[in-house]
Design a protein around this motif. Structure first.
Motif, PDB file in Angstrom:
ATOM      1  N   SER A  89       3.141   2.693  -7.869  1.00 62.81           N
ATOM      2  CA  SER A  89       1.995   2.376  -7.028  1.00 62.81           C
ATOM      3  C   SER A  89       0.956   2.628  -7.958  1.00 62.81           C
ATOM      4  CB  SER A  89       1.523   3.316  -5.858  1.00 62.81           C
ATOM      5  OG  SER A  89       1.779   4.585  -6.106  1.00 62.81           O
ATOM      6  N   LYS A 130      -5.299  -0.130  -4.179  1.00 58.99           N
ATOM      7  CA  LYS A 130      -3.935   0.455  -4.609  1.00 58.99           C
ATOM      8  C   LYS A 130      -2.764  -0.422  -4.288  1.00 58.99           C
ATOM      9  CE  LYS A 130      -0.871   4.477  -3.535  1.00 58.99           C
ATOM     10  NZ  LYS A 130      -0.743   5.931  -2.683  1.00 58.99           N
ATOM     11  N   GLN A 132       1.438  -1.390  -4.411  1.00 61.21           N
ATOM     12  CA  GLN A 132       2.700  -0.833  -4.625  1.00 61.21           C
ATOM     13  C   GLN A 132       3.727  -2.038  -5.364  1.00 61.21           C
ATOM     14  OE1 GLN A 132       4.367   0.578  -0.899  1.00 61.21           O
ATOM     15  NE2 GLN A 132       3.527   2.626  -1.414  1.00 61.21           N
TER      16      GLN A 132
END
Length: 476
Positions: A89, A130, A132
């Motif tokens: 991440s 953010k 992933q």
């Protein structure tokens, strides 16, 4: 208590590792969250190996996390394989175009790298968000030690994550079930006793892999017996011939694939043939020591015993019992032909008489009757001392004392006065050596009084008590 808790924790961790369920996939790939479009291509790790100073606006903690696990890729019609499942991440930034993920095998120093690129328009819109990234196309081997790195593209100095990882071994239930390297194979054998050769045929294993076969003696581990043989994956004939010196109950055939930490299969076809173990008896005349050491681990009770004249029973000698020994040693032992060793296991009992063939000097006892006295003579080729008494044999293994003990040396005799109470069919003259720790008591029985000028011993005049017997009797 702390040590006990640590041991329990280790056991739980090992159990969890062996029982951990590994996900199965049909195809590998790349995925990114937050709707970010990303794609990957193989990378050599050379172009991105040199780092640059990061812009002042770029945080060194832009890479948030990295988690590694294992997945099993299974496609119908093809063998299953192990792959790394890498999840990373990061916070998107206008200075970052993508990621480079690499895995290095610390066993072979071989590396695999992939370059992950983000679509510029979407990544700019999500600047600071953010995201992933999941990638699971790095193929790995069973029990491999891996070093995984994740770097930014471009490669900014001090912006990097790394982690070591151990791939599960064949003890894991899923790995052992689905990965060909863990298929230990099937062993079939044929024994050529005349040539002392065991022919081994191997089946049910990965055909393009080399396969090892060896003979070993199974103690706590299986110890090598000679060299192991290699069956080449390209060989059409999947069999080998292995020489052995002795068929022992702990002799096993072991086979395994020629891959790191492969599961081994063992075949121990002679484990019930324990009779051969009782042959390893050694006597040292200088120390008068009788010893036995098992060639294989065995649960056994060992006794010294006295073989009866009928050769169908061996009476235990007191205080000679040894249970489950690694090695048996008896000091100062009488070398009489009727002194034997008895071995008792769950399968039965066996008696071995190491002095039965007369290789060592044995002593003899004879008697002669004159009036109301019995003269007892002892002869021996070596210096020896004896004790003699009169006893009443009321049971097979016991003879109750009548009168007193008499001491005598080899070459001498002793006279015993016989009263009327000391005569009868159950009366015996018993003699044994007193200068050793373990001696065989000899008995001359059926002593009758009232003889005048006659001699007797064991049924005939002045006949010596000499004995010869078979070296082994099986008492089941």
């Amino acid at each position: 208590m702390i040590n006990i808790h640590v041991q329990i924790l280790l056991i739980i961790l090992l159990w969890n590792s062996d029982c951990q369920i590994i996900p199965r996939i049909e195809e590998c790939g790349l995925s990114c969250s937050q709707g970010v479009h990303c794609k990957s291509k193989p990378s050599s790790d050379i172009i991105n190996s040199f780092c640059h100073a990061a812009p002042t606006s770029l945080s060194s903690t832009i890479l948030k996390s990295m988690k590694i696990s294992t997945v099993i890729k299974c496609v119908q019609g093809s063998p299953c394989s192990l792959h790394l499942n890498i999840k990373g991440s990061l916070s998107l930034d206008e200075n970052i175009r993508g990621l480079e993920i690499c895995s290095l095998s610390l066993d072979t120093q071989q590396s695999q790298c992939t370059n992950v690129r983000f679509a510029r328009k979407k990544s700019k819109m999500l600047n600071g968000k953010k995201v992933q990234v999941q990638f699971n196309c790095f193929e790995v081997n069973v029990a491999q030690h891996i070093y995984v790195t994740m770097k930014t593209v471009p490669n900014y100095c001090d912006v990097k994550m790394s982690q070591e990882y151990y791939v599960e071994d064949c003890k894991n239930s899923d790995v052992g079930k689905y990965i060909p390297a863990c298929l230990a194979g099937k062993l079939d054998y044929y024994v050529e006793r005349a040539r002392k050769i065991i022919s081994v045929n191997v089946s049910n294993f990965l055909r393009d892999q080399d396969y090892y076969v060896r003979l070993c003696h199974k103690w706590f581990t299986c110890e090598d017996v000679g060299q192991f043989a290699v069956i080449k994956g390209k060989d059409a004939l999947k069999s080998v011939s292995l020489k052995y010196s002795q068929l022992l109950p702990c002799l096993c055939i072991e086979g395994w694939l020629a891959v790191p930490d492969a599961r081994r299969i063992q075949l121990c076809p002679f484990e019930n043939d324990t009779k051969v173990l009782w042959d390893n008896i050694v006597y040292n005349p200088a120390t008068q020591t009788l010893a036995w050491e098992p060639a294989c681990p065995v649960l056994v009770m060992v006794n010294l015993c006295r073989l009866t004249k009928s050769n169908d029973h061996c009476e235990d000698i007191q205080n000679s019992s040894k249970q489950f020994p690694e090695k048996v040693k008896y000091s100062r032992v009488d070398t009489h032909p009727r002194l034997c060793m008895k071995f008792t296991t769950k399968q039965g009992s066996w008696v071995k008489c190491p002095f039965a063939h007369g290789e060592f000097p044995a002593w003899k006892m004879r008697t002669a009757a004159v009036a109301d006295q019995i003269q007892v003579f002892f002869t021996s080729q070596t210096k020896a001392h004896f004790s003699v008494l009169v006893c009443n044999k009321t049971q097979l293994a016991s003879c109750d004392l009548l009168g007193m003990h008499h001491s005598v040396s080899a070459g001498d005799s002793v006279s015993i006065t016989m009263s009327q109470e000391m005569c009868g069919s159950t009366i015996c003259i018993q003699g044994w050596r007193t200068d050793v720790d373990y001696s065989v008591p000899l008995q001359i029985c059926d002593i009758h009084c009232g003889f005048r000028g006659h001699t007797y011993g064991n049924g005939s005049p002045a006949r010596a008590m000499t004995h010869r017997m078979k070296s082994m009797h099986s008492l089941h």
